[in-house]
Enzyme design. Structure first.
Site, PDB file in Angstrom:
ATOM      1  CB  ILE A   1      -1.115  -0.060   1.243  1.00 60.53           C
ATOM      2  CG1 ILE A   1      -0.377  -0.446   2.332  1.00 60.53           C
ATOM      3  CG2 ILE A   1      -2.273  -0.679   0.870  1.00 60.53           C
ATOM      4  CD1 ILE A   1      -1.221  -0.185   3.574  1.00 60.53           C
ATOM      5  N   GLY A   2       1.166   1.860  -1.257  1.00 57.79           N
ATOM      6  CA  GLY A   2       1.839   2.851  -1.223  1.00 57.79           C
ATOM      7  C   GLY A   2       3.458   2.894  -1.023  1.00 57.79           C
TER       8      GLY A   2
ATOM      9  N   GLY B   1       5.360   5.466   0.142  1.00 53.64           N
ATOM     10  CA  GLY B   1       5.775   6.445   1.126  1.00 53.64           C
ATOM     11  C   GLY B   1       6.965   6.835   1.198  1.00 53.64           C
ATOM     12  CB  ALA B   2       8.477   9.785   2.270  1.00 51.75           C
TER      13      ALA B   2
ATOM     14  N   GLY C   1       9.732   4.314   2.471  1.00 46.11           N
ATOM     15  CA  GLY C   1      10.104   2.872   1.951  1.00 46.11           C
ATOM     16  C   GLY C   1       8.706   2.274   1.954  1.00 46.11           C
ATOM     17  CB  THR C   2       7.563  -0.882   0.443  1.00 45.97           C
ATOM     18  OG1 THR C   2       8.712  -0.730  -0.420  1.00 45.97           O
ATOM     19  CG2 THR C   2       6.523  -1.362  -0.414  1.00 45.97           C
ATOM     20  CB  VAL C   3       3.372   1.445   3.731  1.00 45.27           C
ATOM     21  CG1 VAL C   3       2.443   0.920   4.934  1.00 45.27           C
ATOM     22  CG2 VAL C   3       4.121   2.308   3.881  1.00 45.27           C
TER      23      VAL C   3
ATOM     24  CE  LYS D   1       2.795   3.322   7.926  1.00 43.61           C
ATOM     25  NZ  LYS D   1       2.198   4.718   7.930  1.00 43.61           N
TER      26      LYS D   1
ATOM     27  CG  ASP E   1       5.756  14.331   5.337  1.00 38.67           C
ATOM     28  OD1 ASP E   1       5.522  15.459   4.809  1.00 38.67           O
ATOM     29  OD2 ASP E   1       5.845  12.893   4.901  1.00 38.67           O
TER      30      ASP E   1
END
Lengths: 363, 306
Positions: free
Chosen positions: B15-16, B18-19, B21-23, B38, B140
């Site tokens: 799912i996305g 993300g800044a 790394g992979t989630v 995460k 963020d």
């Protein structure tokens, strides 16, 4: 005598390589007396009378053992004077950054102290009380050698207790677990860390660095990185500051409270209860001449404990008998630590030896 | 748990990016619940996990104990060694299907009702006030990491991660959106919790507009777009510790915020301007924002109050 654990002399070598951690004077200094303070409000004394009558009755109500019963109504109970004193003390002790939040901070300390307390004192079968005492005593020595802050020791033992309940560790790795808990506590609290290789040296290279780091991950995962703990010392200094205790009373209480780390029965008590009991016992041991101001201040400080008197009494019994035999035990790191002149020789105080007399005073 | 992490959580989908790394969306095989995994790769030297990681994750765990309704649950944390130099720290969060971005996209015209916006804002600020009072800043904040449950409950996600990740950020060159960044960050001046309030202001406006307020393409462009709305700040408010000079920007005067957010009411516009204040020290705090008159008129239906 401490068979699996390295001896003091052997361990003293590498310490020279570490720079002593700068000790924050304001934190370590005993609470100062302020004799010129006048007490306009004596409402704390009313609460104290119920406190002493409860002690006189010797009523031990089991249901109050785990919770600070007074907490729900604390806000309503405390006189505004106490609130003012708590705020001042927290600020003076540098426990808060901003005085505006002092009262909230205190309520939070009271509320959250139970979150991290242990539900029971159950330990894995291979971790006998004797083993535990030897390990904790050794950690007290290592902690002292590394010049860590007092908070770090309490956190380390707390992490050790929780780890033992949460993860499986073999008897052979108990010392390693203890060291890792101290190391993690230092990572949380200290500015300067020892090298892992130095820690391995302190364990006479019984374990490799690799093993130590693997244990670190194991403990962190087991605890789910939950390293929060409100050390009983914060409560002790807070109470002592409100009660205007003399430096000697504070040192004695610090000694008695450190003895509680060795007592497995003390695992289930809340930090505030341990601090309250240590301070109460310290006053009884030292029997310093009382002044009206001092008594009023003590009444006020005691009012924080409303509702937990039976628990306090129970802890005082445990600490009194621990202190009575401390000098004759093999595990006497705290006894030696608190016999120095900097600590006003409190552990050698003659009144401590006579346990029965102490207990008599408590009941 | 380190050894069982791979077994206990069964990845379902990515799912996305993300800044950081992979989630992954994963299923907890013990409870059957969906979770968001995460992972952070942390450089480890011979002294084990870095102090900063230990402290930051411990802080997140402490926050977790408060069980705040507007903050996403952190259910588990595990650390596994990858190589001698690298340890993977996996944070297991509760999984919420929808973020504010998709929530706004799914809202049919003419957009969210004013009361709904007020409720979302109140929850958002409650979560922020909680984090800020515990000395955690988000850094963020954007619609992608503000989660909205199917019951309409707002939950902040990804807070406090910035500091955990920052040590290894250099390894992954990622484009982080500038749209919600406050002037002090764009100018690379010092910053603190007010950064989140700026972002909240941008998001507040976006709830009415259903498109972002400031869509800059570079730091300077972003600042230019900000000044077009709030005007070029006076010389005395310009931070002294920055390289970018005030002279680089045309001397524009502030325009009425309602030109950009026409649907907002008067109190809302007042609050928005207090959030989009150039000087971080003069910007409203989360707690004061909650006491603003915008929230004080008729009682809106709230999911949470704390």
């Amino acid at each position: 005598r401490r068979a699996p654990l390295r001896t003091w002399a052997n361990a003293c070598g590498p310490i020279d390589r570490w720079q002593p951690v700068e000790v924050d004077e304001s934190r370590m200094a005993p609470v100062k007396m302020e004799p010129e303070r006048r007490w306009g409000d004596k409402s704390g004394c009313i609460i104290l009378s119920s406190f002493s009558s409860c002690i006189a009755d010797g009523c031990v109500e089991e249901h109050v053992l785990h919770g600070m019963q007074g907490l729900h109504s604390l806000q309503a109970l405390v006189p505004s004077l106490l609130r003012h004193e708590i705020e001042r003390a927290l600020e003076k002790l540098n426990l808060i950054e901003d005085g505006v939040y002092a009262w909230e901070m205190f309520l939070e300390m009271m509320r959250t102290q139970s979150w991290n307390s242990l539900p029971n004192a159950d330990m894995p079968r291979h971790f006998t009380e004797t083993t535990r005492v030897i390990l904790v005593d050794w950690l007290i020595q290592v902690h002292e050698m590394l010049h860590f802050q007092e908070d770090t020791l309490y956190l380390a033992i707390h992490l050790l207790n929780r780890s033992l309940q949460l993860i499986k560790v073999t008897t052979a790795n108990l010392q390693l677990l203890g060291m890792v808990c101290l190391f993690l506590a230092a990572k949380k609290e200290e500015c300067l860390l020892p090298e892992v290789s130095g820690l391995c040296y302190l364990m006479d290279h019984t374990y490799t660095k690799h093993q130590l780091l693997r244990m670190e991950r194991k403990v962190l995962c087991g605890l789910k990185f939950n390293l929060s703990f409100c050390p009983p010392l914060h409560f002790l200094f807070l109470l002592a500051s409100i009660a205007r205790c003399s430096p000697k009373v504070v040192w004695m209480a610090r000694y008695l409270m450190e003895l509680s780390l060795l007592e497995i029965q003390c695992l289930v008590f809340l930090p505030m209860q341990l601090a309250g009991a240590a301070l109460c016992l310290s006053r009884r041991v030292l029997q310093e001449p009382s002044t009206p101001e001092g008594e009023a201040a003590w009444c006020l400080a005691s009012s924080i404990h409303v509702g937990s008197e039976p628990t306090l009494l129970k802890i005082m019994h445990i600490l009194a008998s621990a202190a009575a035999k401390a000098h004759s035990r093999e595990t006497c790191a705290s006894f030696i630590k608190f016999s120095s002149s900097e600590t006003l020789h409190v552990s050698r105080h003659p009144n401590l030896k006579n346990a029965s007399a102490l207990l008599g005073m408590c009941t | 748990m380190a050894d069982t992490a791979g077994i206990q959580y069964e990845p379902v989908a990515e799912i996305g990016g993300g800044a950081y790394g992979t989630v992954y969306k994963a299923r907890d095989t013990e409870s059957g619940q969906f979770v968001a995994l995460k992972s952070v790769r942390v450089q480890t030297d011979q002294n084990g996990l870095p102090i900063s990681t230990v402290r930051e994750v411990a802080l997140l765990r402490r926050l977790e104990q408060f069980d705040h309704p507007n903050v996403v649950r952190l259910m588990d944390v595990c650390a596994t060694q990858r190589t001698d130099q690298e340890t993977k720290v996996t944070l297991v969060f509760e999984h919420v299907d929808q973020d504010l971005k998709t929530y706004l996209e799914r809202t049919p015209a003419p957009g969210l009702a004013p009361d709904r916006i007020k409720d979302l804002m109140r929850q958002l600020l409650c979560g922020l006030a909680f984090l800020h009072s515990n000395r955690v800043m988000h850094r963020d904040l954007k619609p992608e990491n503000i989660l909205v449950t199917s019951q309409g409950q707002v939950k902040l996600a990804d807070f406090g991660l910035a500091r955990i990740y920052s040590c290894h950020m250099a390894l992954t060159p990622v484009v982080v959106t500038l749209w919600y960044r406050p002037p002090e960050v764009l100018l690379q001046s010092s910053y603190a919790t007010p950064v989140d309030i700026w972002s909240t202001g941008c998001i507040f406006a976006e709830m009415f507009r259903r498109k972002p307020l400031f869509c800059g393409e570079s730091e300077v462009d972003q600042l230019g777009k900000i000044f077009e709305v709030i005007g070029l700040p006076p010389e005395e408010e310009w931070p002294t510790d920055v390289t970018l000079s005030r002279k680089n920007f045309p001397p524009v005067t502030p325009r009425s915020i309602t030109d950009f957010v026409p649907e907002i009411n008067e109190q809302g516009a007042q609050l928005l301007l207090k959030m989009l204040t150039f000087d971080p020290l003069k910007r409203i705090s989360a707690l004061s924002a909650l006491e603003h008159s915008y929230f004080q008129d008729e009682e809106t239906l709230t999911q949470t109050k704390s």
